[in-house]
Design a protein around this motif. Structure first.
Motif, PDB file in Angstrom:
ATOM      1  N   ILE A   1       0.991  -1.378  -0.269  1.00 38.28           N
ATOM      2  CA  ILE A   1       0.086   0.381   0.202  1.00 38.28           C
ATOM      3  C   ILE A   1       0.628   1.299   0.528  1.00 38.28           C
ATOM      4  CG2 ILE A   1      -1.735   1.464   1.142  1.00 38.28           C
ATOM      5  CD1 ILE A   1      -2.879  -0.905   2.293  1.00 38.28           C
ATOM      6  N   CYS A   2       2.110   1.459   0.670  1.00 42.22           N
ATOM      7  CA  CYS A   2       2.725   2.409   0.965  1.00 42.22           C
ATOM      8  C   CYS A   2       3.587   2.548   0.272  1.00 42.22           C
ATOM      9  CB  CYS A   2       3.959   2.453   2.088  1.00 42.22           C
ATOM     10  SG  CYS A   2       4.809   3.700   2.222  1.00 42.22           S
ATOM     11  N   LYS A   3       3.685   2.098  -0.930  1.00 37.81           N
ATOM     12  CA  LYS A   3       4.155   1.943  -2.269  1.00 37.81           C
ATOM     13  C   LYS A   3       3.105   2.607  -3.579  1.00 37.81           C
ATOM     14  CE  LYS A   3       7.087  -0.918  -5.785  1.00 37.81           C
ATOM     15  NZ  LYS A   3       7.565  -1.783  -6.198  1.00 37.81           N
ATOM     16  N   MET A   4       2.657   1.992  -3.036  1.00 37.91           N
ATOM     17  CA  MET A   4       1.636   2.198  -4.637  1.00 37.91           C
ATOM     18  C   MET A   4       0.876   3.753  -4.186  1.00 37.91           C
ATOM     19  SD  MET A   4      -0.476  -1.600  -5.204  1.00 37.91           S
ATOM     20  CE  MET A   4      -1.815  -0.837  -6.313  1.00 37.91           C
TER      21      MET A   4
ATOM     22  N   ILE B   1      14.716  -3.982   9.954  1.00 36.86           N
ATOM     23  CA  ILE B   1      14.636  -4.557   8.706  1.00 36.86           C
ATOM     24  C   ILE B   1      13.563  -4.101   7.945  1.00 36.86           C
ATOM     25  CG2 ILE B   1      13.926  -6.780   8.575  1.00 36.86           C
ATOM     26  CD1 ILE B   1      16.247  -5.560   6.192  1.00 36.86           C
ATOM     27  N   ASP B   2      11.990  -4.440   8.996  1.00 39.64           N
ATOM     28  CA  ASP B   2      10.866  -3.343   8.645  1.00 39.64           C
ATOM     29  C   ASP B   2      10.983  -2.092   8.150  1.00 39.64           C
ATOM     30  OD1 ASP B   2      10.081  -6.400   8.489  1.00 39.64           O
ATOM     31  OD2 ASP B   2       8.725  -6.092  10.426  1.00 39.64           O
ATOM     32  N   LYS B   3      10.942  -0.739   9.518  1.00 40.96           N
ATOM     33  CA  LYS B   3      11.759  -0.032   9.398  1.00 40.96           C
ATOM     34  C   LYS B   3      12.321   0.355   8.493  1.00 40.96           C
ATOM     35  CE  LYS B   3      12.842   3.573  12.278  1.00 40.96           C
ATOM     36  NZ  LYS B   3      12.955   4.788  14.020  1.00 40.96           N
ATOM     37  N   ILE B   4      13.429  -0.168   7.974  1.00 38.15           N
ATOM     38  CA  ILE B   4      14.396   0.479   7.443  1.00 38.15           C
ATOM     39  C   ILE B   4      13.216   0.486   5.680  1.00 38.15           C
ATOM     40  CG2 ILE B   4      16.482  -0.003   5.992  1.00 38.15           C
ATOM     41  CD1 ILE B   4      17.377  -0.776   8.112  1.00 38.15           C
TER      42      ILE B   4
ATOM     43  N   GLY C   1      11.966   2.973   3.303  1.00 36.28           N
ATOM     44  CA  GLY C   1      13.319   2.598   2.166  1.00 36.28           C
ATOM     45  C   GLY C   1      11.482   3.111   1.107  1.00 36.28           C
ATOM     46  N   LEU C   2      10.384   2.641   1.547  1.00 37.24           N
ATOM     47  CA  LEU C   2       9.463   2.808   0.474  1.00 37.24           C
ATOM     48  C   LEU C   2       8.486   4.331   0.454  1.00 37.24           C
ATOM     49  CD1 LEU C   2       7.814  -0.779   1.083  1.00 37.24           C
ATOM     50  CD2 LEU C   2       8.997   0.160  -1.276  1.00 37.24           C
TER      51      LEU C   2
END
Length: 228
Positions: free
Chosen positions: A63-66, A85-88, A92-93
């Protein structure tokens, strides 16, 4: 009133977030699935998104990417997972923040307000980049409109070009020859007296008293100067 979209599959958590945000004066809409959240995020008019990561179907990362590909509004990711890793990945997205559950309602509201305030400042700066203002005179470069004390004044294309050029170079004296060359082009054929005619017409539109100009003044024997 600012509108917040909460995308969260746990209804009790979503309701709690909504209650605290509404107490602080926000409008709130809830989506309980990734698919519903994505549809609302892309098509509804919202000012900020609270986005849970672990959603059934379309997850928070997707969702964030789109959404980020279509909109520039703040996105705050929410997750019970503390892994870096989830936060990064989320940041990053294009997410603006990452909040780990459980968190206090006060922290949630404070972060929402902070990101909305930051976003408004950025938008304001972008708008101001296209605006030039001097003592009640305002020029919108994108729409090529001129306002005097918030009242729009009609300008021809060349009149706007001349006024904009002078205003972007305040306190610099330009001769009629320079203005003609810069605004009509080196290869243009015509009488440079057209510069004088255009300056006179501009003054009639923007000056309270064209004989006592407060914007474009004549420097006798030299040319014209926009008073900064």
């Amino acid at each position: 009133m600012k509108k917040i979209l909460i995308i969260e599959d746990d209804k009790s958590i979503a309701d709690l977030q909504r209650d605290y945000l509404e107490i602080d004066g926000f409008l709130v809409e809830i989506a309980l699935s990734g698919e519903e959240g994505l549809e609302k995020a892309l098509n509804a008019q919202v000012d900020l998104i609270l986005l849970d990561l672990m959603l059934p179907g379309v997850d928070g990362f997707q969702i964030c990417k789109m959404v980020r590909a279509e909109k520039d509004i703040p996105i705050l990711m929410v997750s019970a997972r503390r892994e870096d890793i989830d936060k990064i990945r989320g940041l990053g997205l294009g997410a603006d923040d990452y909040i780990v559950k459980p968190f206090s309602p006060g922290e949630l509201v404070a972060r929402v307000k902070a990101h909305l305030s930051r976003y408004e400042r950025l938008i304001s700066k972008e708008i101001q980049k296209d605006m030039i203002s001097f003592r009640g005179l305002r020029m919108d470069q994108e729409s090529r409109r001129v306002f005097i004390n918030d009242c729009e004044v009609p300008f021809t294309t060349k009149e706007f070009d001349i006024l904009l050029f002078l205003a972007m170079n305040p306190d610099h004296v330009f001769s009629k020859e320079e203005l003609f060359e810069r605004l009509w082009g080196m290869d243009s054929h015509g009488d440079i007296s057209t510069v004088t005619v255009h300056i006179r017409k501009i003054r009639e539109k923007i000056e309270v008293d064209p004989s006592q100009p407060q914007y474009i003044e004549t420097i006798w024997g030299a040319g014209y100067r926009f008073k900064g």
